[in-house]
Each structure stands twice: as C-alpha cells, then as structure tokens.
Design an enzyme around this catalytic site. Structure first.
Site, PDB file in Angstrom:
ATOM      1  N   GLU A 240      18.647  33.876  64.682  1.00 50.13           N
ATOM      2  CA  GLU A 240      18.715  35.327  64.599  1.00 50.13           C
ATOM      3  C   GLU A 240      17.837  35.903  65.709  1.00 50.13           C
ATOM      4  OE1 GLU A 240      20.664  37.041  62.806  1.00 50.13           O
ATOM      5  OE2 GLU A 240      21.380  35.526  61.385  1.00 50.13           O
ATOM      6  N   ASP A 265      38.350  37.268  52.322  1.00 51.46           N
ATOM      7  CA  ASP A 265      36.979  37.649  52.006  1.00 51.46           C
ATOM      8  C   ASP A 265      36.394  38.515  53.116  1.00 51.46           C
ATOM      9  OD1 ASP A 265      34.618  37.416  50.250  1.00 51.46           O
ATOM     10  OD2 ASP A 265      33.740  36.317  51.938  1.00 51.46           O
TER      11      ASP A 265
END
Length: 322
Positions: A240, A265
């Site tokens: 990240e 989804d």
C-alpha cells in the site's frame, strides 16, 4: 402464479431466476423442467433475432455503444417473452431430455444442476450477442474467440475455471469477457473498462491471487475481505502506498468460486457503495479510472493513469479485434 409465468415476467438476465427455478423444481418438478425447456427454446429464437439484426445496417445518428447494448438486451428479453407464445417445437424435446438426465435424482440436485447450466448458457449467449455490438476499441465488430459464431458458448468460462495461467491478453479477454458484459449491464460501464481494471489488478491473469494451496482465488479485482465478507479468504503479501511510497503489508483477500462470481461481486461493490457513485454509468475511460482512484479503490498515486493506459492501449484493442 404458474411456473411458465415466472420466466416471462422477469428480466432475461435476472440472477435470481436460477434460484426461483430451483424452488419451482422442488415444488413442481415437471413444471420446472418445462420452464427450463422454454428458456432453451428462447435462446434459439434469440439466435434468429440476432441473425436478422446482423443482416441489417446499423449505422445512423442514434447508433452508439449504449444503443447497441440496449438493443441486445431488448432482443434477449423479446426472445424470452415470445418463446411461450410462438413455440418453435423444440421445447417438448428439450423437456424430455432434461427429464431423462435427472431421472432418479432428487429434484433439487440433478435437475437443479441442469437449470444452473441453462442459466449459464443464457448468460453466455447474451455475452456472445452483446460482444458483437460492444467490443468496439478500434473494430466495430471485434469479438473475442469465446463470443464468435461457431465457438461453444461458455468455453471461455470453462477454460478460465481450470486455473491455467493465460498465455496473453487475448486469452485473458476470452475468459472474462462474458462476465464483463454481465457486469456492464449491472453497472452501466462499458465491458472493456471492466476488463481493463481486472487486467491491471491481475496482470492480465498472470498474477492472479492464489489460495494457500495454490488454487486460483478468481479474485481479479484485488478485493480485500473486510468484516462484511463471510466467504473464504486468503492471506497475501501486498503493498500500500503511504505518502506516495509503497509499503509492504499482509492483507486478507476474498476467494471466489469462479470469474463469474468475482465480476458479480465487483459490480455489487460498485453499486452498493456511495463512494463509487461517480463510477456507475461512466462512459469515458479516463474519467472511469479517475473516479475509481478518487473513491479510494487503491492507494497507488498512478492507479488511474495505469487503468486509462490499458483502456486506450494496443493490448486490449488487439485482444478485442476480430
């Protein structure tokens, strides 16, 4: 309501139809088989409509990707609605075949599996038709191999489910295109944008997240498993960006049973979260990418640029070309 009415009063691609068919089977096995047979016959009628549509010039001021998408959906629905009113004569034979294939099995077991196959075939048939109108990207009739005439509907789904790594962008697009078209209908976003997003997150399928035993997770969009997720997960080492610098991180990601489930989804995620409101219905590739980044889909400061580059790049364009 009669079982036959269930199919004729629903959207052709309504995902709840399969569950309703299973319920009908458990209560009225013969009625459920008849309904499934009529859906098969509707697919044949849809092929006739498609042939007529292909033989007609479609250029004009109102011709666009959006108009072609709604025309494809309209033809699919029309075929489903007309099949009980204008029978071709195949439904009875199909009903007999389904009855033989499920004879001796529980109604909610073998017959249910057959009906799920019906629904899968319907979605693949819709994808094949819509792909011809929507592939765009340099070729107005560019269609992946899995959606071309003569190719077996759903072949790409089977290949993708095997877990083999795609050899390149073309094979990756062949695997995911039918599911991208289905997700496009749910989000209003062109399917090639969704394919581009999945290509970035999975490295064109070559770096798909693997489960702990090495099996595929089918998680093509890098969706993490938050507290609301009750399905299987896998721990993966990822990164990240913090203040523009990549930092290693261990995170849980969702594991799906198929690419179809992953795309559904993903579409549900975009539709259910208010922060993705700017993504829904987006028709501009660059703005689609920016909207995802602005909504916080990823922390990579170059995320939007990377998606936009794939959308407008040669790899996707060639993969969609005839």
């Amino acid at each position: 309501m009669k079982s036959i009415d269930l199919a004729t009063n629903r959207l052709a691609l309504d995902p709840a139809t399969a569950g309703d068919l299973r319920t009908t089977l458990s209560q009225d096995r013969q009625g459920g088989l008849k309904q499934a047979a009529q859906q098969f016959e509707g697919m044949l009628l849809h092929l006739m409509l498609k042939s007529m549509r292909d033989a007609t010039a479609s250029t004009g001021l109102l011709d666009s990707e959006q108009s072609r998408l709604f025309t494809a959906i309209g033809d699919q629905q029309m075929a489903l609605n007309l099949s009980p009113q204008m029978p071709l004569g195949f439904a009875g034979l199909i009903e007999q075949q389904l009855g033989r294939s499920t004879k001796g099995k529980r109604a909610d077991d073998g017959a249910g599996s057959s009906l799920e196959a019906v629904q899968s075939s319907q979605r693949s048939q819709y994808a094949a038709t819509a792909a011809a109108q929507l592939a765009g990207a340099g070729s107005p009739r560019g269609v992946p191999v899995s959606a071309r005439a003569g190719a077996s509907p759903g072949a790409a789904v089977v290949a993708g489910s095997a877990g083999a790594v795609p050899t390149g962008p073309r094979e990756f697009v062949d695997r995911v295109w039918p599911h991208a078209v289905e997700a496009a209908a749910a989000t209003g976003v062109p399917p090639r944008f969704l394919v581009a997003h999945s290509a970035l997150e999975s490295g064109w399928g070559k770096h798909e997240i693997k489960a702990s035993d090495g099996s595929p997770s089918f998680n093509l969009f890098g969706v993490k498993a938050g507290r609301s997720w009750s399905g299987p997960t896998v721990d993966v080492q990822t990164s990240e960006f913090v203040d523009g610098v990549a930092q290693p991180e261990r995170a849980k990601f969702r594991v799906y049973a198929s690419y179809a489930e992953a795309f559904r989804d993903y579409a549900n995620l975009l539709r259910s979260k208010p922060r993705f409101a700017g993504v829904i219905g987006q028709q501009d590739g660059a703005q689609f990418a920016r909207s995802l980044q602005q909504a916080g889909y990823a922390t990579d400061p170059m995320y939007a640029e990377k998606i936009a580059r794939i959308i407008g790049g040669a790899s996707l364009r060639q993969a969609l070309a005839t």
